[in-house]
Design an enzyme around this catalytic site. Structure first.
Site, short mmCIF file in Angstrom:
data_model
loop_
_atom_site.label_atom_id
_atom_site.label_comp_id
_atom_site.label_asym_id
_atom_site.label_seq_id
_atom_site.Cartn_x
_atom_site.Cartn_y
_atom_site.Cartn_z
N SER A 136 37.25 18.88 46.17
CA SER A 136 38.31 18.75 47.16
C SER A 136 39.57 18.24 46.44
O SER A 136 39.54 17.19 45.80
CB SER A 136 37.86 17.75 48.24
OG SER A 136 38.89 17.52 49.16
N LYS B 281 38.65 23.35 47.29
CA LYS B 281 39.16 23.07 48.65
C LYS B 281 40.50 22.38 48.50
O LYS B 281 40.61 21.39 47.78
CB LYS B 281 38.15 22.19 49.39
CG LYS B 281 38.69 21.42 50.58
CD LYS B 281 37.55 20.86 51.41
CE LYS B 281 37.83 19.44 51.88
NZ LYS B 281 36.71 18.90 52.70
N LEU B 282 41.51 22.92 49.17
CA LEU B 282 42.84 22.30 49.14
C LEU B 282 43.05 21.54 50.43
O LEU B 282 42.87 22.07 51.52
CB LEU B 282 43.93 23.37 49.01
CG LEU B 282 43.86 24.33 47.82
CD1 LEU B 282 45.06 25.29 47.85
CD2 LEU B 282 43.84 23.55 46.50
N LYS B 283 43.47 20.30 50.29
CA LYS B 283 43.89 19.54 51.46
C LYS B 283 45.26 20.10 51.89
O LYS B 283 46.13 20.32 51.03
CB LYS B 283 44.00 18.06 51.09
CG LYS B 283 42.65 17.40 50.86
CD LYS B 283 41.87 17.33 52.15
CE LYS B 283 40.68 16.39 52.05
NZ LYS B 283 39.98 16.26 53.34
N ASP C 272 41.49 22.25 54.11
CA ASP C 272 41.07 21.21 55.06
C ASP C 272 42.31 20.47 55.56
O ASP C 272 43.05 19.88 54.77
CB ASP C 272 40.13 20.22 54.35
CG ASP C 272 39.57 19.15 55.29
OD1 ASP C 272 39.87 19.19 56.51
OD2 ASP C 272 38.83 18.27 54.80
N ASN D 217 42.25 18.07 58.16
CA ASN D 217 41.98 16.75 58.75
C ASN D 217 42.80 16.51 60.02
O ASN D 217 43.49 15.50 60.15
CB ASN D 217 42.24 15.62 57.73
CG ASN D 217 41.19 15.55 56.65
OD1 ASN D 217 41.47 15.89 55.50
ND2 ASN D 217 39.98 15.16 56.98
N GLU E 140 39.17 24.15 57.56
CA GLU E 140 38.38 23.02 58.06
C GLU E 140 39.23 22.13 58.97
O GLU E 140 40.34 21.73 58.59
CB GLU E 140 37.87 22.24 56.85
CG GLU E 140 37.01 21.03 57.17
CD GLU E 140 36.52 20.34 55.89
OE1 GLU E 140 36.65 20.93 54.79
OE2 GLU E 140 36.04 19.19 55.99
N ASP F 65 34.63 19.62 61.00
CA ASP F 65 34.17 18.42 60.30
C ASP F 65 34.18 17.27 61.32
O ASP F 65 33.18 17.00 61.98
CB ASP F 65 35.10 18.16 59.09
CG ASP F 65 34.86 16.85 58.36
OD1 ASP F 65 34.02 16.06 58.80
OD2 ASP F 65 35.54 16.59 57.33
N LYS G 234 28.26 16.03 57.32
CA LYS G 234 28.34 14.75 56.62
C LYS G 234 27.36 13.81 57.32
O LYS G 234 27.59 13.44 58.48
CB LYS G 234 29.74 14.15 56.72
CG LYS G 234 30.80 14.83 55.89
CD LYS G 234 32.15 14.18 56.11
CE LYS G 234 33.24 14.91 55.34
NZ LYS G 234 34.59 14.54 55.82
N GLY H 225 31.83 15.47 51.83
CA GLY H 225 31.81 14.28 50.99
C GLY H 225 32.75 13.23 51.52
O GLY H 225 33.73 13.55 52.21
O1 SMG Z 1 33.83 13.30 48.55
O2 SMG Z 1 34.77 14.85 47.38
C1 SMG Z 1 34.74 14.08 48.32
C2 SMG Z 1 35.91 14.11 49.29
C3 SMG Z 1 35.84 15.32 50.12
O3 SMG Z 1 37.86 15.97 51.17
C4 SMG Z 1 36.87 15.29 51.24
N1 SMG Z 1 36.58 14.51 52.30
O4 SMG Z 1 37.76 15.49 55.51
O5 SMG Z 1 36.30 16.37 54.24
C5 SMG Z 1 37.14 15.50 54.45
C6 SMG Z 1 37.44 14.41 53.44
C7 SMG Z 1 37.28 13.05 54.05
C8 SMG Z 1 37.63 11.94 53.14
S1 SMG Z 1 39.30 11.90 52.78
C9 SMG Z 1 39.69 10.38 52.11
MG MG Z 2 37.13 17.44 56.12
#
Ligand code: SMG
Ligand code: MG
Length: 368
Positions: free
Chosen positions: A135, A161-163, A189, A191, A214, A239, A263, A291
């Site tokens: 990520s 995966k790109l935020k 993703d 969020n 996501e 998610d 998760k 994760g």
């Molecule tokens: O554990 O590699 C990891 C992080 C993966 O992007 C990740 N997690 O929304 O999926 C999600 C985020 C939540 C944590 S962001 C601080």
């Molecule tokens: Mg997520």
């Protein structure tokens, strides 16, 4: 098993690089570890809460409080403790799934050790290694992002995966596709950073062949995700919205998602996580393991889960060195883009005492 007591340990782990999402930038991961002591064994559970309630309503100090005030005392009641007794013993207390998951996982680890079973064997893992994705946080510039992606691809990560967030979505995706080509497994993703009014903007991602988008919308906006799924071609993955097998079944029935990020912490533990896997498999919905920047302890259990047959997409299960210079366990390393599923009893891995001591901020013992 008979419970002797529970230790709550707060640790602070500096990240190798800041990790920026649509809701925060993290430089240090503050984690609560739960250690259960029975008469013959001990077990660990890693609580995946963040320090602040920004990813979801839970947060680390709140998790410690609910464990101390309600969950651990309730666990003292069952005379013969096993992993199946935990959720029923805690069911009267609403929510707090991450705190409950940590406690249940610690009990599960101790119980598996007492039965000489590995987490993977017990869950029904069918693989001995799992493909690793990574990520990638929001960056200050496109060149910085391309450098980061380049580094991860050279290390062997099998999926990127790109935020994303409004203002950082089509441009980074286009840049990654132009530079690294169409064969890279790529997903994004948000969020919860968008609303349904952004559907046209999210549809602009359609030409890039993403595996999934996501959690674009609010965690409670199931109907909005269903509507969005009709307006974009990229598959919608949930998610934050999926907190139980029931909510997974509901979201699938409503057409709100065609992929699920599992998760265990978010859903109350590995028993519920496996139920979600089963519900999704029964509906032909692929799942992958999310994760929460876990240490080796949480990662060990996630990697075992990700070895179940319904996990057909690479997870956010990266190697230890993607997060931390020094893990608190033996590090997970990338081999040919994969992480090995631990084979030893329980989580199959334990904290290295010196490394654990190094990052410990406080400990608290709650006797039965
Ligand atoms: O554990 O590699 C990891 C992080 C993966 O992007 C990740 N997690 O929304 O999926 C999600 C985020 C939540 C944590 S962001 C601080
Ligand atoms: Mg997520």
């Amino acid at each position: 098993m008979k419970l002797v007591g529970v230790e709550l340990r707060r640790i602070a782990m500096p990240l190798v690089a800041p990790f920026r999402t649509s809701f925060a930038t993290m430089t240090t991961r503050e984690i609560l570890l739960v250690r259960v002591e029975t008469e013959d064994h001990e077990g660990y559970g890693e609580c995946v809460t963040m320090a602040d309630p920004l990813y979801s309503s839970e947060y680390t100090a709140g998790a410690a409080d609910v464990l101390r005030s309600y969950l651990v005392p309730a666990l003292a009641a069952p005379p013969d403790l096993d992993p199946w007794a935990v959720a029923p013993a805690l069911a009267a207390f609403k929510g707090h799934r991450m705190a409950k998951a940590a406690l249940e996982t610690a009990v599960l680890d101790a119980w598996l050790r007492s039965h000489d079973l590995s987490m993977g064997q017990w869950l029904g893992a069918t693989a001995d290694r799992v493909p690793a994705g990574v990520s990638v946080g929001i960056m200050d510039s496109i060149p910085a992002l391309l450098d980061a992606v380049d580094g991860y691809l050279s290390e062997g990560y099998l999926r990127i995966k790109l935020k994303i967030e409004p203002g950082w979505d089509v441009a980074p995706v286009r840049a990654v596709r132009e530079r690294f080509g169409d064969d890279v497994l790529l997903q994004v993703d948000a969020n919860t950073a968008y609303t349904l009014a952004d559907a046209a903007q999210l549809a602009r991602l359609d030409p890039y062949g993403l595996l999934l988008i996501e959690q674009p919308l609010d965690e409670e906006d199931i109907r909005g995700h269903a509507e969005l799924a009709r307006q974009v071609r990229t598959p919608i993955c949930l998610d934050e919205s999926i907190v139980s097998a029931r909510s997974a079944a509901d979201a699938i029935a409503m057409g709100a998602c065609s992929v699920v990020n599992i998760k265990p912490g978010r859903v109350g533990g590995y028993l519920e996580a496996r139920r979600i896997h089963d519900v999704c498999a029964a509906n032909g919905v692929p799942v992958w393991c999310g994760g929460m920047l876990e240490t080796g302890l949480g990662r060990a259990a996630n990697v075992a889960l990700a070895a179940l047959p319904g996990f057909t997409l690479p997870g956010d299960t990266s190697a230890s060195d993607r997060y931390y210079r020094t893990d608190i366990t033996e590090p997970f390393v990338l081999r040919d883009g994969h992480l090995d599923v631990p084979r030893g009893p329980g989580l199959g891995i334990s904290p290295v005492p010196g490394q654990l001591a190094e990052v410990t901020a406080s400990t608290e013992w709650i006797g039965r």
